[in-house]
Motif scaffolding. Sequence first.
Motif, short mmCIF file in Angstrom:
data_model
loop_
_atom_site.label_atom_id
_atom_site.label_comp_id
_atom_site.label_asym_id
_atom_site.label_seq_id
_atom_site.Cartn_x
_atom_site.Cartn_y
_atom_site.Cartn_z
N TYR A 273 35.57 82.90 69.39
CA TYR A 273 36.19 81.15 69.96
C TYR A 273 36.54 80.40 68.38
CZ TYR A 273 33.98 81.87 74.34
OH TYR A 273 33.62 82.28 75.47
N VAL A 274 35.90 80.52 67.53
CA VAL A 274 36.05 79.78 66.41
C VAL A 274 37.39 80.29 65.70
CG1 VAL A 274 35.15 79.22 64.01
CG2 VAL A 274 33.69 79.09 66.04
N VAL B 45 32.14 72.64 62.73
CA VAL B 45 32.71 73.14 63.73
C VAL B 45 31.74 74.13 64.50
CG1 VAL B 45 34.35 74.89 64.49
CG2 VAL B 45 35.29 73.25 62.74
N VAL B 46 31.74 74.00 65.67
CA VAL B 46 31.06 74.95 66.45
C VAL B 46 31.81 75.54 67.70
CG1 VAL B 46 28.80 73.60 66.15
CG2 VAL B 46 30.10 72.77 68.10
N ASP C 84 35.04 74.25 72.63
CA ASP C 84 35.16 73.69 74.23
C ASP C 84 35.41 72.40 74.38
OD1 ASP C 84 32.71 72.80 73.27
OD2 ASP C 84 31.74 73.27 75.04
N ILE C 85 35.57 71.36 73.45
CA ILE C 85 36.01 70.07 73.85
C ILE C 85 37.30 69.46 72.95
CG2 ILE C 85 35.15 67.73 74.19
CD1 ILE C 85 32.50 68.87 74.02
N PRO C 86 38.34 69.86 73.48
CA PRO C 86 39.58 69.40 72.72
C PRO C 86 39.76 67.96 72.27
CG PRO C 86 40.13 70.65 74.75
CD PRO C 86 38.78 70.38 74.86
N ASN C 87 40.27 67.82 71.11
CA ASN C 87 40.13 66.23 70.98
C ASN C 87 38.94 65.56 70.99
OD1 ASN C 87 43.07 66.55 70.28
ND2 ASN C 87 43.34 66.44 72.70
N LEU C 88 37.77 66.24 70.40
CA LEU C 88 36.63 65.44 70.39
C LEU C 88 36.55 64.17 69.69
CD1 LEU C 88 33.63 65.97 71.27
CD2 LEU C 88 33.31 67.02 68.66
#
Length: 224
Positions: free
Chosen positions: A31-32, A74-75, A103-107
């Motif tokens: 993912y990363v 980053v996670v 898993d959360i765009p534009n956190l």
Amino acid sequence: MSQNKPIVVYYRVSTKKQGESGLGLEAQHTYVKHFYPQEPLAELVETMSGKDVTNRPQLQKALELCKRHKATLVVAKIDRLSRNTEQALRIYSDLEGRLESCDIPNLDKFTLTLFMAIADRERELISLRTKAALDEKMKQQGEWRKPSEVFKQGLASPMGVATNKEKAQANENNKRAAAHVKLLREKEEKTWREIASELNEKGFKTSQGGIFQATQAMRLYKEV
């Protein structure tokens, strides 16, 4: 998700077994790397539960690096950071918003609060469902982990002692039988069939309480 800013990547697996096998870690890494192909300042891996962030040395090291280099933490998934809303928001504040999760765009603070609150609620519901299921099982079956009769009657300890004595006697019997097998084989040069027959004639029993066969006599000899 800019590729120009410095990042520190934090991975977490929940158990020692997962940590050794790489279960979950490979997926996080994929993912990363998909969203952040640049070389990070550091990649830190933790093998620990997500209950308390203060007891995670690798996370503390990652936070320190981010503060020192003004880097973004980053996670792969936000639950790898924390499963507690207050803890996650505290980290977000300490890093001045430099926190991102694949898993959360534009956190931002709002989405982080929303996602963590949903996760908190789901955990509470799981706990309630588990407790309700156990309560219902106890209603239907009574005490679902019932002690055996030997424990109820206080016989467990005496029976254990007796079992241990029986094992010790069987072991001693095997030792004497093995010594006899060695004598018959090396001094009298008898066949395994003849040795088994003599053991039976002298009243020796196998560890299972049966009579000796040639293969069992040979096995005893090899174990001497």
